[in-house]
Motif scaffolding. Structure first.
Motif, PDB file in Angstrom:
ATOM      1  N   HIS A  59      -9.447 -13.942  26.744  1.00  0.00           N
ATOM      2  CA  HIS A  59      -8.319 -13.090  26.300  1.00  0.00           C
ATOM      3  C   HIS A  59      -8.633 -11.614  26.512  1.00  0.00           C
ATOM      4  N   GLU A  60      -9.292 -11.336  27.627  1.00  0.00           N
ATOM      5  CA  GLU A  60      -9.603  -9.963  28.002  1.00  0.00           C
ATOM      6  C   GLU A  60      -8.967  -9.657  29.349  1.00  0.00           C
ATOM      7  N   LYS A  61      -8.773  -8.384  29.606  1.00  0.00           N
ATOM      8  CA  LYS A  61      -8.156  -7.969  30.864  1.00  0.00           C
ATOM      9  C   LYS A  61      -9.233  -7.547  31.853  1.00  0.00           C
ATOM     10  N   TYR A  62      -9.120  -8.059  33.079  1.00  0.00           N
ATOM     11  CA  TYR A  62     -10.096  -7.709  34.115  1.00  0.00           C
ATOM     12  C   TYR A  62      -9.762  -6.346  34.702  1.00  0.00           C
ATOM     13  N   GLN A  63     -10.814  -5.550  34.952  1.00  0.00           N
ATOM     14  CA  GLN A  63     -10.657  -4.251  35.598  1.00  0.00           C
ATOM     15  C   GLN A  63     -11.607  -4.182  36.795  1.00  0.00           C
ATOM     16  N   GLU A  64     -11.151  -3.544  37.854  1.00  0.00           N
ATOM     17  CA  GLU A  64     -11.909  -3.476  39.102  1.00  0.00           C
ATOM     18  C   GLU A  64     -13.304  -2.899  38.885  1.00  0.00           C
ATOM     19  N   ARG A  65     -13.417  -1.934  37.954  1.00  0.00           N
ATOM     20  CA  ARG A  65     -14.716  -1.270  37.747  1.00  0.00           C
ATOM     21  C   ARG A  65     -15.778  -2.223  37.221  1.00  0.00           C
ATOM     22  N   LEU A  66     -15.361  -3.370  36.679  1.00  0.00           N
ATOM     23  CA  LEU A  66     -16.344  -4.330  36.186  1.00  0.00           C
ATOM     24  C   LEU A  66     -17.222  -4.831  37.325  1.00  0.00           C
ATOM     25  N   LEU A  67     -16.585  -5.233  38.422  1.00  0.00           N
ATOM     26  CA  LEU A  67     -17.339  -5.744  39.565  1.00  0.00           C
ATOM     27  C   LEU A  67     -18.159  -4.640  40.211  1.00  0.00           C
ATOM     28  N   ILE A  68     -17.522  -3.510  40.514  1.00  0.00           N
ATOM     29  CA  ILE A  68     -18.219  -2.398  41.173  1.00  0.00           C
ATOM     30  C   ILE A  68     -19.339  -1.882  40.286  1.00  0.00           C
ATOM     31  N   GLY A  69     -19.051  -1.738  39.005  1.00  0.00           N
ATOM     32  CA  GLY A  69     -20.058  -1.210  38.083  1.00  0.00           C
ATOM     33  C   GLY A  69     -21.280  -2.092  37.998  1.00  0.00           C
ATOM     34  N   GLU A  70     -21.068  -3.407  37.999  1.00  0.00           N
ATOM     35  CA  GLU A  70     -22.195  -4.324  37.899  1.00  0.00           C
ATOM     36  C   GLU A  70     -23.063  -4.265  39.146  1.00  0.00           C
ATOM     37  N   LEU A  71     -22.443  -4.145  40.316  1.00  0.00           N
ATOM     38  CA  LEU A  71     -23.214  -4.067  41.557  1.00  0.00           C
ATOM     39  C   LEU A  71     -23.982  -2.754  41.638  1.00  0.00           C
ATOM     40  N   LEU A  72     -23.374  -1.651  41.171  1.00  0.00           N
ATOM     41  CA  LEU A  72     -24.097  -0.366  41.148  1.00  0.00           C
ATOM     42  C   LEU A  72     -25.268  -0.421  40.181  1.00  0.00           C
ATOM     43  N   ASN A  73     -25.087  -1.139  39.086  1.00  0.00           N
ATOM     44  CA  ASN A  73     -26.197  -1.284  38.131  1.00  0.00           C
ATOM     45  C   ASN A  73     -27.360  -2.036  38.776  1.00  0.00           C
ATOM     46  N   LEU A  74     -27.046  -3.005  39.642  1.00  0.00           N
ATOM     47  CA  LEU A  74     -28.095  -3.728  40.349  1.00  0.00           C
ATOM     48  C   LEU A  74     -28.901  -2.787  41.244  1.00  0.00           C
ATOM     49  N   VAL A  75     -28.197  -1.881  41.936  1.00  0.00           N
ATOM     50  CA  VAL A  75     -28.878  -0.941  42.818  1.00  0.00           C
ATOM     51  C   VAL A  75     -29.748   0.023  41.997  1.00  0.00           C
ATOM     52  N   LYS A  76     -29.224   0.480  40.881  1.00  0.00           N
ATOM     53  CA  LYS A  76     -30.010   1.375  40.015  1.00  0.00           C
ATOM     54  C   LYS A  76     -31.256   0.662  39.499  1.00  0.00           C
ATOM     55  N   ALA A  77     -31.087  -0.607  39.169  1.00  0.00           N
ATOM     56  CA  ALA A  77     -32.242  -1.373  38.694  1.00  0.00           C
ATOM     57  C   ALA A  77     -33.286  -1.516  39.802  1.00  0.00           C
ATOM     58  N   ILE A  78     -32.828  -1.680  41.030  1.00  0.00           N
ATOM     59  CA  ILE A  78     -33.752  -1.759  42.170  1.00  0.00           C
ATOM     60  C   ILE A  78     -34.515  -0.451  42.320  1.00  0.00           C
ATOM     61  N   GLU A  79     -33.823   0.690  42.177  1.00  0.00           N
ATOM     62  CA  GLU A  79     -34.481   1.997  42.302  1.00  0.00           C
ATOM     63  C   GLU A  79     -35.570   2.159  41.231  1.00  0.00           C
ATOM     64  N   MET A  80     -35.241   1.739  40.023  1.00  0.00           N
ATOM     65  CA  MET A  80     -36.231   1.836  38.945  1.00  0.00           C
ATOM     66  C   MET A  80     -37.404   0.896  39.197  1.00  0.00           C
ATOM     67  N   ASN A  81     -37.103  -0.272  39.729  1.00  0.00           N
ATOM     68  CA  ASN A  81     -38.184  -1.208  40.068  1.00  0.00           C
ATOM     69  C   ASN A  81     -39.126  -0.596  41.101  1.00  0.00           C
ATOM     70  N   LEU A  82     -38.550   0.065  42.120  1.00  0.00           N
ATOM     71  CA  LEU A  82     -39.384   0.676  43.164  1.00  0.00           C
ATOM     72  C   LEU A  82     -40.322   1.728  42.588  1.00  0.00           C
ATOM     73  N   GLU A  83     -39.782   2.507  41.694  1.00  0.00           N
ATOM     74  CA  GLU A  83     -40.612   3.549  41.072  1.00  0.00           C
ATOM     75  C   GLU A  83     -41.762   2.924  40.289  1.00  0.00           C
ATOM     76  N   THR A  84     -41.438   1.846  39.549  1.00  0.00           N
ATOM     77  CA  THR A  84     -42.474   1.166  38.763  1.00  0.00           C
ATOM     78  C   THR A  84     -43.486   0.487  39.677  1.00  0.00           C
ATOM     79  N   TRP A  85     -42.992  -0.178  40.687  1.00  0.00           N
ATOM     80  CA  TRP A  85     -43.905  -0.884  41.593  1.00  0.00           C
ATOM     81  C   TRP A  85     -44.833   0.068  42.333  1.00  0.00           C
ATOM     82  N   SER A  86     -44.334   1.273  42.681  1.00  0.00           N
ATOM     83  CA  SER A  86     -45.171   2.225  43.440  1.00  0.00           C
ATOM     84  C   SER A  86     -46.399   2.634  42.635  1.00  0.00           C
ATOM     85  N   LYS A  87     -46.274   2.551  41.300  1.00  0.00           N
ATOM     86  CA  LYS A  87     -47.409   2.899  40.451  1.00  0.00           C
ATOM     87  C   LYS A  87     -48.382   1.730  40.321  1.00  0.00           C
ATOM     88  N   GLY A  88     -47.953   0.571  40.797  1.00  0.00           N
ATOM     89  CA  GLY A  88     -48.800  -0.603  40.699  1.00  0.00           C
ATOM     90  C   GLY A  88     -49.957  -0.603  41.669  1.00  0.00           C
TER      91      GLY A  88
END
Length: 671
Positions: free
Chosen positions: A448-477
């Motif tokens: 019973h919720e309304k879908y908005q386009e930003r849900l899909l786009i926002g989730e995919l952008l969050n994935l990319v941001k998470a990848i960037e943070m992973n790279l920073e963490t991994w580089s210190k490894g």
């Protein structure tokens, strides 16, 4: 005296004559004995038979009318019974003369109905007259008792299981012959549809009507007679058996063995994408060509005779037995297989196939008769949507979970980075974005919720941001190995720039984001060269190398020392980096070229100037270990990846991590 003799002779003759007569009489009596015994045995029955005749004349005259009223309908029944057996010779083979057979069969039905309607009444009337004879003592009790016993047996037969066999079973046999003809007509005219190659994306024509009009008319004529005789269920059973076998024979050419795969087998099959692609094509083919034809044929054969409900039920049974349930079960098996991001694409493929055929499903399998197929289809769609959304919304968590894993030992691009960048672009592509959007819209509507386009786009952008943070963490490894860290960051920032530039995801991220990663790549490649290969030219210093005759020995020692230092530093550096990988061909060639230009010209010039000082030495090979050409060849061999296989990381709960390439240096990178 003479007279006495004559009298004596006469007496003797008379006596002899009497003796002969006695003998003849005795002989006659002897012969009559058995006849008298026979007559004596027959006397009781004769007495019973003639006793009604010996009744009073008034009683005999009054019973005549009663007997006639009972005997006349009984005689009519017997006459019809004789007529039925006369029809047996007229029942021709339905194969050779179906109209004639049906006409005789109809007469047989009418006669059998007359027997069924009147036999009981005739028996009752006969029982009534026997009771009258008994009450008025017109007949012997043994006679009436025998009649009553026989009439009781007839009544039991007429009211029991034999009621339908008053014709001696002739109608039953005739109907069985007609059923056999019904099956023969169906079998001989049901031919599997010729299969064309679906692998080559050929589109076969819709199947023409699979039974000639004349055959359909014969089937309808047979059905009419069988239905009148309560044989509808048997007719449907025969029709479903023959036609479902025909559809299965058509589908057999498509090699549908994969539909029977189990969940455990599915989890180990690498070609599941191929199976799902085939499943979509095969399901569409079955729906539009085979089941569509059966739907129309059921309507043609049964609708006019039996109505909508019956022929819809008949079609539902054909579809279920012919393979529709197997198609739906395969889809369910996929939903039950292990969770994997690639599985999201598989589920979306299944949803797309079902959605494409939605109108066909509603038309062919609408109504109560197809309730089983409807329920299984709804359950499959529900499972697909829930499974797809579960995987999609867990992706971010799964990417974040990889942050605590060690970086790849070969400084290459972690599988999760290549996978997620390609994966996001697939989800944003024209093939999957509309499907995923539709799935998310449905999921939101259930909540019973309304879908908005930003849900899909926002989730995919969050994935990319998470990848960037992973790279920073991994580089210190890589700890104190700054060179490995620079190489790793150079590799990954270039991947993000090159593989996202010009893509759907890259457009969403924007040019400034892409340019930033290109600049990062330039920065880390510069730092990598400066802190690694860039340090080697300084080891080939020319300082203090005086080539005058008095100083040649000193110069030779300095060259040896400096070449030894260069060789040791080069060997260690080359050994450390020989396992490092640059998957991108352009970047690999560029870096090999830069490294070559950094080292080889300096080394060539140095060896041209000072190489002769050591080349004539007995230990020359120890110092003049490399040539400029061998160094160039070695540099060009750096950073090549091992042959790769496709794979993806697995969705895991927080208790598990996936190998980022440390333990298995040869693990492939996902394309």
């Amino acid at each position: 005296m003479d007279k006495s003799i004559e009298n004596l002779i006469s007496a003797r003759k008379l006596l002899k004559s009497r003796v002969d007569n006695s003998k003849s009489l005795a002989l006659s009596l002897e012969k009559s004995g058995p006849r008298l015994d026979e007559i004596n045995q027959r006397l009781p029955s004769l007495e019973v038979a003639i006793r009604p005749i010996r009744a009073e004349s008034d009683a005999l005259s009054s019973v005549g009318g009663h007997i006639n009223r009972a005997v006349v309908p009984a005689a009519a029944v017997l006459k019809v019974f004789d007529a039925i057996h006369g029809l047996e010779k007229s029942l021709s083979d339905p194969h050779s003369d179906l109209p004639g057979y049906l006409r005789v069969l109809k007469r047989l039905e009418e006669a059998s109905k007359f027997l069924g309607d009147n036999c009981g009444m005739a028996i009752q009337w006969l029982a009534d007259i026997v009771e009258y004879l008994e009450d008025h003592k017109v007949a012997d009790s043994r006679f009436t008792s025998g009649l009553k016993e026989n009439l009781k047996k007839l009544s039991e037969l007429e009211n029991g299981e034999e009621k339908g066999r008053l014709d001696g079973g002739l109608l039953e046999v005739a109907l069985e012959r007609l059923e056999n003809e019904f099956r023969r007509l169906l079998t001989e005219n049901s031919v599997p549809l010729p299969m064309l190659s679906l692998a080559e994306n050929e589109q076969p024509c819709i199947a023409p009507p699979q039974l000639p009009v004349s055959v359909i008319q014969k089937l309808q004529a047979i059905l009419s007679r069988l239905i009148v005789n309560d044989r509808l269920e048997k007719c449907v059973s025969i029709y479903v058996d023959v036609r479902s076998s025909n559809v299965r024979a058509s589908l057999k050419a498509l090699n549908l063995d994969y539909l029977e795969i189990s969940v455990s087998e599915l989890n180990t099959v690498s070609s599941i994408e191929v199976y799902i692609s085939q499943w979509g094509k095969h399901l569409e083919f079955a729906m539009k060509h085979l089941f569509e034809a059966e739907y129309k044929l059921c309507n043609d054969v049964f609708e006019r005779i039996m109505g909508l409900d019956v022929w819809k039920s008949c079609f539902a049974k054909i579809a279920a037995q012919a393979g529709m349930l197997a198609f739906l079960q395969f889809g369910k098996t996929v939903t039950e297989s292990k969770k994997d991001p690639v599985k999201l694409l598989k589920l979306l493929d299944i949803f797309a196939s079902l959605n494409k055929l939605r109108l066909d499903f509603n038309r062919l399998f609408g109504g109560a008769a197809c309730a089983e197929i409807q329920n299984l289809t709804r359950d499959l769609i529900k499972r697909v949507i829930e499974g797809s959304c579960e995987i999609f919304w867990e992706l971010l968590v799964q990417v974040e979970l990889q942050r605590d894993t060690p970086p790849p030992g070969d400084c290459s691009i972690p599988r999760v980075v290549t996978f997620i960048t390609d994966y996001c672009n697939k989800l944003l592509g024209e093939e999957y974005k509309p499907i995923l959007t539709q799935v998310l819209v449905i999921e939101r509507s259930w909540k019973h919720e309304k879908y908005q386009e930003r849900l899909l786009i926002g989730e995919l952008l969050n994935l990319v941001k998470a990848i960037e943070m992973n790279l920073e963490t991994w580089s210190k490894g890589y700890g104190e190995d700054a060179v490995a860290s620079y190489f790793f960051l150079m590799n990954n920032h270039w991947h993000l720039f090159k593989h996202l530039k010009g893509t759907k995801l890259g457009s969403i991220l924007g040019d400034s984001w892409l340019n930033e990663h290109e600049q990062y790549k330039e920065y880390y490649s510069t730092m990598y060269l400066r802190e690694s290969w860039g340090k080697l030219p300084a080891l080939l210093s020319r300082e203090g190398l005086i080539l005058f005759s008095g100083a040649r020995a000193t110069a030779r020692n300095l060259v040896k020392q400096r070449l030894k230092g260069f060789n040791e530093a080069f060997d260690e550096m080359y050994k450390n980096q020989s396992s490092w990988v640059i998957a991108d061909k352009d970047l690999r060639e560029r870096m090999c070229q830069v490294v070559t230009q950094t080292i080889v010209p300096v080394y060539r010039s140095y060896m041209q100037s000072y190489g002769p000082l050591v080349e004539q030495d007995e230990s020359a090979s120890k110092y003049a270990k490399y040539t400029a050409q061998s160094l160039e060849k070695m540099f060009n061999a750096l950073f090549h990846p091992m042959p790769a296989k496709q794979c993806s990381f697995k969705l895991r709960r927080q208790s598990g991590n996936f190998n980022n390439g440390v333990a298995d240096q040869n693990s492939p990178t996902v394309k």
